[in-house]
Write a protein that holds these residues in place. Structure first.
Motif, short mmCIF file in Angstrom:
data_model
loop_
_atom_site.label_atom_id
_atom_site.label_comp_id
_atom_site.label_asym_id
_atom_site.label_seq_id
_atom_site.Cartn_x
_atom_site.Cartn_y
_atom_site.Cartn_z
N LEU A 282 0.84 -1.16 -0.02
CA LEU A 282 0.00 0.02 0.02
C LEU A 282 0.91 1.17 -0.03
O LEU A 282 0.65 2.22 -0.79
CB LEU A 282 -0.85 -0.26 1.22
N ILE A 283 1.77 1.35 0.74
CA ILE A 283 2.46 2.46 0.92
C ILE A 283 3.47 2.80 -0.28
O ILE A 283 3.78 3.67 -0.95
CB ILE A 283 3.82 2.37 2.01
N GLN A 284 3.78 1.53 -1.06
CA GLN A 284 4.67 1.64 -2.24
C GLN A 284 3.60 2.34 -3.50
O GLN A 284 3.89 3.22 -4.16
CB GLN A 284 5.13 0.32 -2.76
N LYS A 285 2.33 1.77 -3.39
CA LYS A 285 1.27 2.21 -4.10
C LYS A 285 1.16 3.82 -4.10
O LYS A 285 1.10 4.57 -5.10
CB LYS A 285 0.06 1.24 -4.23
N LEU A 286 0.94 4.06 -2.65
CA LEU A 286 0.53 5.55 -2.30
C LEU A 286 1.69 6.64 -2.77
O LEU A 286 1.62 7.64 -3.28
CB LEU A 286 0.04 5.67 -1.06
N THR B 247 -4.40 20.09 0.84
CA THR B 247 -3.33 18.97 0.35
C THR B 247 -2.85 18.56 1.55
O THR B 247 -2.06 19.41 2.40
CB THR B 247 -2.33 19.83 -0.78
N VAL B 248 -2.97 17.24 1.78
CA VAL B 248 -2.33 16.74 3.26
C VAL B 248 -0.94 16.49 3.27
O VAL B 248 -0.39 16.17 2.25
CB VAL B 248 -3.02 15.55 3.50
N LEU B 249 -0.19 16.52 4.36
CA LEU B 249 1.11 16.23 4.52
C LEU B 249 1.28 14.93 4.43
O LEU B 249 0.56 14.08 5.18
CB LEU B 249 1.63 17.08 5.88
N PRO B 250 2.13 14.29 3.52
CA PRO B 250 2.09 12.76 3.60
C PRO B 250 2.55 12.17 4.71
O PRO B 250 2.08 11.28 5.15
CB PRO B 250 3.21 12.56 2.47
N MET B 251 3.40 12.69 5.55
CA MET B 251 3.73 12.15 6.82
C MET B 251 2.70 11.97 7.85
O MET B 251 2.47 11.03 8.43
CB MET B 251 4.77 13.10 7.60
N VAL B 252 1.79 12.98 8.04
CA VAL B 252 0.49 13.10 8.70
C VAL B 252 -0.53 11.73 8.22
O VAL B 252 -1.34 11.39 9.06
CB VAL B 252 -0.29 14.44 8.61
N ALA B 253 -0.38 11.58 7.04
CA ALA B 253 -1.26 10.38 6.51
C ALA B 253 -0.76 9.04 7.18
O ALA B 253 -1.72 8.39 7.25
CB ALA B 253 -1.20 10.22 4.80
N LYS C 19 -2.85 13.75 14.97
CA LYS C 19 -2.08 14.18 13.78
C LYS C 19 -1.43 15.60 14.01
O LYS C 19 -0.52 15.75 13.39
CB LYS C 19 -3.14 13.86 12.65
N ILE C 20 -2.08 16.57 14.68
CA ILE C 20 -1.42 17.82 14.57
C ILE C 20 -0.37 17.79 15.54
O ILE C 20 0.79 18.39 15.22
CB ILE C 20 -2.84 18.77 15.15
N TYR C 21 -0.26 17.11 16.59
CA TYR C 21 0.61 17.07 17.59
C TYR C 21 1.97 16.51 16.96
O TYR C 21 2.95 17.08 17.21
CB TYR C 21 0.18 16.30 19.00
N VAL C 22 1.74 15.41 16.24
CA VAL C 22 3.04 14.77 15.70
C VAL C 22 3.66 15.60 14.69
O VAL C 22 4.90 15.82 14.55
CB VAL C 22 2.37 13.41 14.91
N ALA C 23 2.78 16.25 13.88
CA ALA C 23 3.14 17.44 12.81
C ALA C 23 3.98 18.41 13.41
O ALA C 23 5.14 18.56 12.82
CB ALA C 23 1.89 17.76 11.78
#
Length: 524
Positions: A59-63, A129-135, A398-402
């Protein structure tokens, strides 16, 4: 079992008998139960850690491939041109068979048919547009599934949420008395804050007595307020007649000189105004109200000041643009959507109150001993006392980690970048004789229209332009109505969008208009 000893009950001897004969063999019963009730094979496979890891890697490879393709604009269209009924027919609704067993087939289809917000041509709605890391962090939250409305169910996220609210309150300019929480979206956030405002200002206990129509309450709102504001008053049982609209100026900001006349009209109608609502910024044009002036009026009249800063609060992270929201620290309550201008996946809305005590007034004390053991204000960590939700996802995670990983600066840089692009784009529009700007943008929202010579049906032209732009798929824009006229509307919310992309949009519009003119009424 030993029930009787000496012709009657002897509890002590019965207990000793049970302890000596049964308890040593309890493990046998456990083993028998496990043998007799094995986990179904399909269920065991669904939880197999090795399968999870293998599928996750694929999945990560596909994304990753999808992200690379979207970011370089390689998709065939930002938004696939597919009518609702046709889209519905693409997805089956009968799941009575054993299932395909192939997740990647479904994911591939999903990616192909979705709206591509990482495409540089995405300049549509206020969905970031979402930060990939937060996904990736969202995956962690989904797997843990720690509901965070009650501390026992989500202890870490409750602590993260508290720290984030303290951080946000500090950015706003509130002192240590402030508090708040996260909820699922600005619509719910506005409703929650307005419930607290009504309970605090009504002069009686609305929860206990219901609405007292002897002195109906009224709200003062901008004519450019988000639709969720008027919806909230409908949900609260107050009706649209309780909402008094304040005109806006040529910048679509609330007219301060009209506050007094509107307030007096409400009083003349036998209403008791209790809340004034400001925009920071408005949805249609991205215009910021003069919050300091609104606060001054609210203070003079004893009104609660609520600020809908769902979109604009993030300017607090920009040294260059934070002045746009001066006066926010004077508001009694506000909402801040991290899923708009902080590149965080939806939904993540903070509801922040200047005084912590007000955050407990949205809802009456709930008697649920399976959740709560103390008074609401003694249990700040049980957010269900204050939120509409009893089950609340890990919104703070998700906000805290970002912030922990990236720091504040990246968000300030993002604000500076997209706001700067909006200004540069508006300059280009103003310099073009065949385009008209609705208002000089204060944020990252730009409203404009094409006005080629010889075309009289300009509203129709804008509608047809947008329809054709979506069909072509290179860009995704929306439309709005201002002062009775139709305008094209862009929200520059993708950090990958460039001036070259925006210039190509104008060129595309000109090309489309050339083909549309024969079908439109003209003066020629």
């Amino acid at each position: 079992m030993c029930l009787t000893l000496g012709g009657g009950w002897n509890y002590k001897q019965a207990y000793e008998h049970e302890r000596k004969t049964f308890l040593p063999h309890a493990w046998v019963w456990v083993w028998l139960l496990m043998t007799m009730m094995p986990i179904p094979k399909g269920l065991r496979k669904a939880f197999d850690p090795q399968d999870f890891q293998r599928e996750g890697e694929k999945l990560i490879q596909k994304l990753g491939m999808y992200l690379h393709e979207a970011m370089r604009g390689g998709m065939s269209a930002v938004l696939p041109d597919c009518p609702p009924e046709e889209m519905l027919s693409n997805w089956r609704g009968d799941f009575s068979d054993a299932g395909s067993g192939n997740m990647m087939v479904v994911i591939e289809k999903l990616l192909h048919q979705s709206n591509h917000l990482h495409h540089p041509g995405y300049i549509g709605h206020q969905c970031c547009t979402v930060l990939p890391m937060v996904a990736l962090v969202e995956l962690v939250g989904a797997l843990l599934n720690n509901a965070s409305a009650v501390y026992e169910m989500g202890p870490v996220n409750v602590a993260m949420e508290k720290r984030l609210i303290q951080w946000m309150a500090g950015k706003i300019g509130y002192d240590h008395e402030a508090d708040g929480f996260f909820t699922h979206g600005g619509t719910l956030g506005n409703l929650t804050a307005l419930l607290a405002a009504r309970q605090s200002c009504a002069g009686y206990d609305v929860w206990e007595s219901g609405i007292d129509n002897r002195m109906p309450l009224a709200a003062l709102v901008s004519e450019q307020c988000h639709y969720s504001i008027k919806r909230a008053f409908g949900v609260m049982g107050m009706g649209e007649s309780s909402v008094y609209t304040i005109p806006v100026d040529d910048q679509y900001c609330t007219r301060i000189d009209q506050l007094e006349p509107v307030y007096r009209q409400a009083r003349k109608d036998g209403k008791k105004p209790f809340v004034l609502i400001g925009n920071a910024c408005s949805t249609a044009t991205g215009s910021f109200d003069d919050l300091s002036a609104l606060a001054q009026f609210a203070g003079d009249k004893g009104l609660w000041l609520h600020v809908d800063a769902a979109h604009g609060a993030s300017v607090l992270l920009s040294d260059r643009y934070r002045h746009l929201i001066d006066g926010l620290q004077l508001a009694d309550s506000m909402v801040w959507d991290a899923h708009k201008m902080m590149m965080i996946p939806a939904l993540a809305t903070a509801v922040v109150f200047k005084k912590a005590k007000h955050s407990y007034r949205s809802f009456s004390k709930q008697h649920a001993t399976y959740l709560f053991q103390g008074e609401p204000e003694q249990e700040w960590y049980n957010y269900a006392h204050r939120t509409m939700e009893c089950t609340k996802s890990m919104l703070g995670l998700k906000i805290y980690v970002a912030l922990e990983v990236l720091g504040e600066k990246v968000f300030g840089d993002f604000i500076d970048h997209v706001f700067g692009l909006a200004r540069a784009f508006s300059d280009q529009i103003e310099a073009s004789s065949d385009f008209e700007l609705a208002v000089k943008p204060q944020s990252n929202i730009v409203c404009f229209r094409h006005i080629p010579q010889g075309v009289s049906r300009l509203d129709t032209l804008q509608q047809e332009l947008r329809r054709e732009i979506l069909k072509r798929g290179r860009h995704y824009i929306v439309q709005t109505k201002l002062s009775g006229r139709c305008w094209l509307r862009c929200t520059i919310i993708n950090p990958l969008t460039s001036m070259a992309e925006l210039s190509s949009l104008l060129d595309e519009i000109r090309a489309i208009t050339g083909k549309l003119i024969p079908s439109l009424d003209s003066d020629a």
